[in-house]
Design a protein around this motif. Structure first.
Motif, PDB file in Angstrom:
ATOM      1  N   LEU A  25      45.029   8.380   9.309  1.00  0.00           N
ATOM      2  CA  LEU A  25      45.080   8.406   7.853  1.00  0.00           C
ATOM      3  C   LEU A  25      45.762   7.133   7.357  1.00  0.00           C
ATOM      4  CD1 LEU A  25      44.526  10.100   5.273  1.00  0.00           C
ATOM      5  CD2 LEU A  25      46.863  10.972   5.495  1.00  0.00           C
ATOM      6  N   ILE A  26      45.057   6.375   6.522  1.00  0.00           N
ATOM      7  CA  ILE A  26      45.568   5.117   5.979  1.00  0.00           C
ATOM      8  C   ILE A  26      45.896   5.312   4.507  1.00  0.00           C
ATOM      9  CG2 ILE A  26      45.144   2.651   5.721  1.00  0.00           C
ATOM     10  CD1 ILE A  26      44.847   3.577   8.568  1.00  0.00           C
ATOM     11  N   MET A  27      47.082   4.901   4.097  1.00  0.00           N
ATOM     12  CA  MET A  27      47.472   5.033   2.691  1.00  0.00           C
ATOM     13  C   MET A  27      48.064   3.726   2.178  1.00  0.00           C
ATOM     14  SD  MET A  27      49.220   8.835   2.648  1.00  0.00           S
ATOM     15  CE  MET A  27      50.031   8.615   4.233  1.00  0.00           C
ATOM     16  N   GLY A  28      47.516   3.245   1.080  1.00  0.00           N
ATOM     17  CA  GLY A  28      48.121   2.131   0.361  1.00  0.00           C
ATOM     18  C   GLY A  28      49.054   2.706  -0.694  1.00  0.00           C
ATOM     19  N   ILE A  29      50.334   2.386  -0.616  1.00  0.00           N
ATOM     20  CA  ILE A  29      51.341   3.034  -1.445  1.00  0.00           C
ATOM     21  C   ILE A  29      51.647   2.205  -2.687  1.00  0.00           C
ATOM     22  CG2 ILE A  29      53.669   4.001  -1.470  1.00  0.00           C
ATOM     23  CD1 ILE A  29      51.674   5.374   0.438  1.00  0.00           C
ATOM     24  N   GLU A  30      51.711   2.887  -3.829  1.00  0.00           N
ATOM     25  CA  GLU A  30      52.067   2.214  -5.077  1.00  0.00           C
ATOM     26  C   GLU A  30      53.535   1.770  -5.043  1.00  0.00           C
ATOM     27  OE1 GLU A  30      51.353   4.883  -8.252  1.00  0.00           O
ATOM     28  OE2 GLU A  30      49.186   4.519  -8.307  1.00  0.00           O
ATOM     29  N   PRO A  31      53.876   0.718  -5.778  1.00  0.00           N
ATOM     30  CA  PRO A  31      55.281   0.281  -5.832  1.00  0.00           C
ATOM     31  C   PRO A  31      56.192   1.389  -6.361  1.00  0.00           C
ATOM     32  CG  PRO A  31      53.817  -1.382  -6.778  1.00  0.00           C
ATOM     33  CD  PRO A  31      52.983  -0.159  -6.562  1.00  0.00           C
ATOM     34  N   VAL A  32      57.357   1.500  -5.775  1.00  0.00           N
ATOM     35  CA  VAL A  32      58.355   2.475  -6.218  1.00  0.00           C
ATOM     36  C   VAL A  32      59.468   1.713  -6.940  1.00  0.00           C
ATOM     37  CG1 VAL A  32      59.991   4.264  -5.513  1.00  0.00           C
ATOM     38  CG2 VAL A  32      57.820   3.987  -4.280  1.00  0.00           C
ATOM     39  N   PRO A  33      59.626   1.891  -8.248  1.00  0.00           N
ATOM     40  CA  PRO A  33      60.653   1.143  -8.995  1.00  0.00           C
ATOM     41  C   PRO A  33      62.042   1.377  -8.415  1.00  0.00           C
ATOM     42  CG  PRO A  33      59.147   2.273 -10.496  1.00  0.00           C
ATOM     43  CD  PRO A  33      58.835   2.781  -9.130  1.00  0.00           C
ATOM     44  N   GLY A  34      62.814   0.295  -8.347  1.00  0.00           N
ATOM     45  CA  GLY A  34      64.188   0.399  -7.913  1.00  0.00           C
ATOM     46  C   GLY A  34      64.394   0.394  -6.414  1.00  0.00           C
ATOM     47  N   THR A  35      63.311   0.197  -5.637  1.00  0.00           N
ATOM     48  CA  THR A  35      63.447   0.163  -4.182  1.00  0.00           C
ATOM     49  C   THR A  35      63.224  -1.253  -3.665  1.00  0.00           C
ATOM     50  OG1 THR A  35      61.102   0.648  -3.775  1.00  0.00           O
ATOM     51  CG2 THR A  35      62.592   2.528  -3.992  1.00  0.00           C
ATOM     52  N   VAL A  36      63.703  -1.505  -2.471  1.00  0.00           N
ATOM     53  CA  VAL A  36      63.521  -2.794  -1.808  1.00  0.00           C
ATOM     54  C   VAL A  36      62.232  -2.758  -1.003  1.00  0.00           C
ATOM     55  CG1 VAL A  36      64.503  -4.415  -0.150  1.00  0.00           C
ATOM     56  CG2 VAL A  36      66.011  -3.131  -1.686  1.00  0.00           C
ATOM     57  N   ASP A  37      61.388  -3.768  -1.175  1.00  0.00           N
ATOM     58  CA  ASP A  37      60.132  -3.825  -0.433  1.00  0.00           C
ATOM     59  C   ASP A  37      60.375  -3.693   1.063  1.00  0.00           C
ATOM     60  OD1 ASP A  37      58.631  -4.110  -2.681  1.00  0.00           O
ATOM     61  OD2 ASP A  37      58.499  -6.290  -2.574  1.00  0.00           O
ATOM     62  N   GLY A  38      59.628  -2.799   1.699  1.00  0.00           N
ATOM     63  CA  GLY A  38      59.751  -2.609   3.133  1.00  0.00           C
ATOM     64  C   GLY A  38      60.786  -1.582   3.541  1.00  0.00           C
ATOM     65  N   SER A  39      61.588  -1.104   2.596  1.00  0.00           N
ATOM     66  CA  SER A  39      62.576  -0.076   2.922  1.00  0.00           C
ATOM     67  C   SER A  39      61.878   1.275   3.034  1.00  0.00           C
ATOM     68  CB  SER A  39      63.647  -0.014   1.837  1.00  0.00           C
ATOM     69  OG  SER A  39      63.085   0.451   0.619  1.00  0.00           O
ATOM     70  N   PRO A  40      62.495   2.250   3.720  1.00  0.00           N
ATOM     71  CA  PRO A  40      61.883   3.572   3.805  1.00  0.00           C
ATOM     72  C   PRO A  40      61.563   4.158   2.434  1.00  0.00           C
ATOM     73  CG  PRO A  40      63.695   3.405   5.361  1.00  0.00           C
ATOM     74  CD  PRO A  40      63.730   2.155   4.529  1.00  0.00           C
ATOM     75  N   GLU A  41      62.418   3.890   1.461  1.00  0.00           N
ATOM     76  CA  GLU A  41      62.199   4.437   0.122  1.00  0.00           C
ATOM     77  C   GLU A  41      60.963   3.833  -0.548  1.00  0.00           C
ATOM     78  OE1 GLU A  41      66.240   4.889   1.504  1.00  0.00           O
ATOM     79  OE2 GLU A  41      65.033   3.071   1.175  1.00  0.00           O
TER      80      GLU A  41
END
Length: 501
Positions: A151-167
């Motif tokens: 299963l491949i998922m492209g994830i939308e940006p999560v405001p307030g998180t650091v790129d590449g972090s688990p969040e």
């Protein structure tokens, strides 16, 4: 000795659960070097909740992350020829659903799921970071012994998180694909799942499939997709951040894509803007993201899925270029940061070895069959329709469902769209007349394709290559493409090229 990587055929076997029933809780996967197995799922009473990520030991991460640098120092500025082909081809395949697998040649990826939680995707992190000294030089020892679904998922940006972090991987899925690798027929098939597909989340009711990752991570996303597709096995997952996609395209030097129409769109809520002109363009990372995410009013998500599949083909061609070689170190760093997966090292090696031996004709794409509801409050809600889709279910996800039949209609009665690309309008009527003389009863004309093509193209919409082969025998020409890029109302689309006389 050949090491066979085996996948359990029943990695995820959840049953379709009504909204009033509690969620099913899965035990952890028991893994060994050569086999992945899932235990039966006992009933539980708690609903699915997003699972917290586990932070890896800094020492472990630093030691694993040092592997690519040690390889670069050892190789200097030269890379063996076989490694170039493996990396470029595998990177291309992964972008069609397997992009993160190429990391096996440079750095291991590990699951961010809590090892103490019960889910079918958890795995032994100690096994994942073991890197045999001869792993890199003995790729051919690792084989796929059974079909594998990812299963491949492209994830939308999560405001307030650091790129590449688990969040940063905890957002909605903007893109979703199920990729099946089948060693029995040496094929890779990609099923695009529109983000508006309606699914049931236990104790939460009906919602769109794009919500599943945000509500319960890859575990919940896999469960709801599996249940919607007749309890299809889902063995592994890959999550890709939007930032990672942009960075990847930038490192490749852009991708050549035909933009079929001028695209202008403002998403005030998401702070996202699209501004592209029609025609062939070399898109940079930001423009490629715009091309993939552009939405047209009143058309739902399917044209967007079509553009994503076109972009996949363009990325594959770009990745096969020798100019990619100098960018491999940068590509590795991008993928380490922006990709999350629970694939083990040995599994990645098996995927890489399998991918380099797949013929282009055996790489096929399709869309999840369904319709947009005209009666729903949300016009973009997409409802599955599996009537006559047994062949697609078997080929693309590996399931047989009692009561669903295969589409056995001869190509002569299937819906065939005729589209001209030649600036010679008389050819359209010529092709329609020819087909009707040959006994075809459901032929119709669609507006001309805005790009000129030298070769006639036959686009098979429904996932099976055979109708395209049958139609080519009648026409006497035509390059077959199995994808969702034809007319959305058709079974097959003929794009007339200059080779039609």
């Amino acid at each position: 000795m050949i090491k066979q990587i085996q996948w359990s055929e029943n990695q995820v076997v959840p049953q379709q659960v009504p909204t009033s029933e509690p969620e099913v809780k899965q035990p952890p996967v028991q893994m060994s070097e050569n086999q992945v197995a899932t235990q039966p799922a006992p009933a539980a009473t708690s609903p699915v909740k997003p699972k917290p990520s586990v932070n890896s030991s800094r020492n472990v991460v630093e030691s694993v992350g040092a592997i690519p640098n040690e390889l670069y120092d050892r190789l200097g500025l030269t890379v063996p020829r076989w490694l170039l082909w493996v990396l470029t081809i595998v990177l291309g395949i992964i972008l069609s659903g397997l992009l993160a697998s190429s990391l096996a040649l440079w750095t291991p990826l590990w699951s961010n799921l809590d090892q103490g939680k019960d889910d079918e995707f958890s795995s032994n992190k100690q096994d994942q970071i073991k890197v045999p000294g001869d792993l890199w030089t003995k790729l051919s020892q690792y084989k796929l012994s059974k079909p594998m679904n990812i299963l491949i998922m492209g994830i939308e940006p999560v405001p307030g998180t650091v790129d590449g972090s688990p969040e940063s991987f905890a957002g909605k899925s903007d893109t979703m694909m199920l990729v099946r690798l089948n060693p029995s027929d040496k094929s890779i098939r990609l099923l695009s799942i529109p983000r508006g597909t309606m699914i049931a989340i236990p104790e939460q009711g009906l919602t769109k499939v794009s919500e599943a990752n945000a509500k319960g991570g890859p575990v919940l996303a896999a469960r709801v997709v599996s249940r919607s597709l007749g309890n299809a096995p889902i063995d592994r997952y890959i999550r890709i951040s939007t930032s990672g996609f942009r960075e990847l395209v930038e490192q490749l030097g852009g991708v050549d894509v035909f933009v079929p129409q001028t695209m202008n769109y403002q998403d005030q809520a998401g702070g996202f803007a699209v501004n592209l002109v029609r025609g062939w363009q070399n898109l940079n990372g930001e423009q490629a993201e715009q091309f993939a995410r552009f939405r047209e009013e009143g058309t739902g998500d399917l044209p967007r899925v079509q553009r994503q599949q076109s972009l996949i083909n363009a990325l594959m061609q770009r990745l096969n270029s020798p100019t990619v070689l100098p960018r491999l170190p940068q590509l590795t760093r991008v993928m380490r940061k922006y990709f999350d997966t629970n694939l083990k090292m040995e599994e990645m090696m098996a995927l890489a070895n399998f991918s380099v031996n797949v013929d282009r004709d055996n790489f096929q794409m399709s869309m999840l069959p369904g319709t947009f509801s005209k009666f729903s409050q949300d016009a973009n809600s997409y409802w599955l329709n599996m009537t006559g889709q047994q062949t697609l279910l078997n080929d693309y996800v590996g399931v047989d469902i009692t009561g669903i039949k295969s589409d056995t209609r001869p190509v002569s009665i299937q819906r065939i769209a005729v589209q001209n690309t030649t600036n010679q309008p008389q050819l359209t009527e010529k092709v329609v007349t020819y087909l009707k003389q040959k006994g075809f009863t459901n032929v119709y004309v669609v507006p001309d394709w805005p790009d000129t093509q030298r070769q006639t193209q036959i686009i098979v919409q429904k996932g099976s290559r055979q109708p395209g082969i049958d139609l080519r025998q009648v026409l006497g020409l035509g390059q077959i493409e199995v994808s969702g890029n034809g007319d959305l109302e058709s079974d097959l689309t003929i794009r007339i090229g200059k080779d039609w006389k």
